[in-house]
Design an enzyme around this catalytic site. Structure first.
Site, PDB file in Angstrom:
ATOM      1  N   ASN A   1      17.481 -21.698  23.958  1.00  0.00           N
ATOM      2  CA  ASN A   1      18.361 -20.888  24.803  1.00  0.00           C
ATOM      3  C   ASN A   1      19.493 -20.377  23.916  1.00  0.00           C
ATOM      4  OD1 ASN A   1      20.150 -19.842  26.630  1.00  0.00           O
ATOM      5  ND2 ASN A   1      20.627 -21.804  27.622  1.00  0.00           N
TER       6      ASN A   1
ATOM      7  N   LYS B   1      21.775 -18.308  24.595  1.00  0.00           N
ATOM      8  CA  LYS B   1      23.005 -17.959  25.328  1.00  0.00           C
ATOM      9  C   LYS B   1      23.517 -16.605  24.831  1.00  0.00           C
ATOM     10  CE  LYS B   1      23.670 -22.839  25.984  1.00  0.00           C
ATOM     11  NZ  LYS B   1      24.548 -23.946  26.302  1.00  0.00           N
TER      12      LYS B   1
ATOM     13  N   HIS C   1      20.710 -22.121  35.169  1.00  0.00           N
ATOM     14  CA  HIS C   1      21.381 -22.871  34.106  1.00  0.00           C
ATOM     15  C   HIS C   1      22.762 -23.302  34.603  1.00  0.00           C
ATOM     16  CE1 HIS C   1      23.380 -23.809  30.339  1.00  0.00           C
ATOM     17  NE2 HIS C   1      22.175 -23.979  29.827  1.00  0.00           N
TER      18      HIS C   1
ATOM     19  N   GLU D   1      25.536 -23.213  33.314  1.00  0.00           N
ATOM     20  CA  GLU D   1      26.600 -22.242  33.064  1.00  0.00           C
ATOM     21  C   GLU D   1      26.597 -21.155  34.142  1.00  0.00           C
ATOM     22  OE1 GLU D   1      25.570 -21.552  28.965  1.00  0.00           O
ATOM     23  OE2 GLU D   1      26.174 -23.615  28.538  1.00  0.00           O
TER      24      GLU D   1
ATOM     25  N   GLU E   1      19.183 -30.978  32.534  1.00  0.00           N
ATOM     26  CA  GLU E   1      20.290 -30.820  31.596  1.00  0.00           C
ATOM     27  C   GLU E   1      21.551 -31.433  32.189  1.00  0.00           C
ATOM     28  OE1 GLU E   1      19.453 -27.387  28.666  1.00  0.00           O
ATOM     29  OE2 GLU E   1      20.420 -26.535  30.415  1.00  0.00           O
TER      30      GLU E   1
ATOM     31  N   GLY F   1      26.320 -28.751  24.914  1.00  0.00           N
ATOM     32  CA  GLY F   1      27.278 -28.205  23.955  1.00  0.00           C
ATOM     33  C   GLY F   1      28.395 -29.171  23.585  1.00  0.00           C
TER      34      GLY F   1
ATOM     35  N   SER G   1      22.544 -30.973  23.917  1.00  0.00           N
ATOM     36  CA  SER G   1      22.796 -31.432  22.544  1.00  0.00           C
ATOM     37  C   SER G   1      21.562 -32.037  21.875  1.00  0.00           C
ATOM     38  CB  SER G   1      23.971 -32.408  22.500  1.00  0.00           C
ATOM     39  OG  SER G   1      25.155 -31.772  22.959  1.00  0.00           O
TER      40      SER G   1
HETATM   41  P1  PGA Z   1      23.033 -27.394  23.807  1.00  0.00           P
HETATM   42  O1  PGA Z   1      22.675 -26.434  25.062  1.00  0.00           O
HETATM   43  O2  PGA Z   1      21.733 -27.774  23.153  1.00  0.00           O
HETATM   44  O3  PGA Z   1      23.890 -26.549  22.921  1.00  0.00           O
HETATM   45  O4  PGA Z   1      23.754 -28.580  24.357  1.00  0.00           O
HETATM   46  C1  PGA Z   1      21.569 -26.698  25.877  1.00  0.00           C
HETATM   47  C2  PGA Z   1      21.488 -25.695  26.988  1.00  0.00           C
HETATM   48  O5  PGA Z   1      22.538 -25.310  27.532  1.00  0.00           O
HETATM   49  O6  PGA Z   1      20.395 -25.247  27.371  1.00  0.00           O
END
Ligand code: PGA
Length: 266
Positions: free
Chosen positions: A9, A11, A95, A97, A177, A183, A223
């Protein structure tokens, strides 16, 4: 046996030139065949050029979002049919976010982003257009601390998957997630990940029956890095990863894919 699936992803990152060289790096690292499914999910404006970049490689393409309606007065949005036209196979939906971060804030700084009902409508549009949804669910830290992880996952599954027809269920991809791990550099322990995935699988069995539920891939995200991938990918109900930050570095992303292959004895 479920075929593991690792998706990147991206982003809202990269420019077109760095996106092209990232794909080149991943393709080189992967070689001709992949024993697992691999996808990249670039920003939608890059889907057409990235479709060209992945042509002839084992890398599939996914979008990070789409709108639920087929067409109309939805300035700035893209429909599932438009996403399909780019050559995409997958669409990430719901997601965290989009659920909790993107959108106007209320007086307390909280964002009421996409609801389960909105996500269910998008899931419908995605299936109707021959695409596969990657539906994201996961609890916040406050919810985990309040012992609400399982109830949050249960209600996200019930709400976001409400529109899935029984014969479509086995194609679904779920991404677990935990919001506190995205992140942040914090990952769920293998015990926490497996417990959440087992709970999700149980809910899927109740909803769709054992046959379909046992075919559904449940990715872990939050992460995921080369040095924690093997452990996480060894969990019985973890069927791959949704990778954010580490998917922007070709060596890290390829290493995560390789660790997923070895963790599954493929
Ligand atoms: P990350 O993001 O691996 O940077 O923690 C995962 C995601 O949001 O899909």
């Amino acid at each position: 046996m479920r075929k593991p699936f690792v998706a990147g992803n991206w982003k809202m990152n990269l420019d077109l030139a760095s996106a092209r060289s990232l794909v080149e790096g991943i393709a080189k690292g992967l070689g001709a065949t992949s024993k697992i499914d691999v996808a990249i999910c670039p920003p939608s404006i890059y889907l057409f050029p990235m479709a060209k970049a992945v042509a002839g490689t084992p890398i599939a393409l996914g979008a990070q979002n789409c709108w639920s309606e087929p067409s109309g007065a939805f300035t700035g949005e893209v429909s599932a049919a438009m996403v399909k036209e780019t050559g995409c196979r997958y669409v990430i939906l719901g997601h965290s976010e989009r659920r909790n971060t993107i959108g106007p804030k209320d007086a307390n700084g909280r964002v009421a982003g996409e609801s389960n009902a909105m996500i269910a409508a998008k899931v419908r549009a995605v299936f109707d257009n021959g695409l596969i949804p990657i539906v994201c669910i996961g609890e916040t830290l406050a919810q985990r601390d309040a012992n609400e992880t399982e109830s949050v996952l249960t209600s996200q599954i019930a709400g976001s998957l409400e529109s899935v027809k029984p014969d479509e269920a086995k194609k679904l991809v779920i991404a677990y997630e935990p919001v506190w791990a995205i992140g942040t550099g914090r990952t769920a322990s293998t015990a926490q990940a497996q417990a959440a995935h087992a709970h999700i699988r149980g809910q899927l069995v109740e909803r769709f029956g054992a046959g379909a539920a046992n075919a559904i891939r449940i990715q872990y995200g939050g992460s995921v890095k080369p040095d924690n991938a093997r452990e996480l990918m060894s969990c019985a109900d973890v069927d791959g990863a949704l990778v954010g930050g580490a998917s922007l570095k070709p060596d890290d992303f390829v290493k995560i894919i390789q660790e997923t292959i070895s963790a599954n004895d493929l």
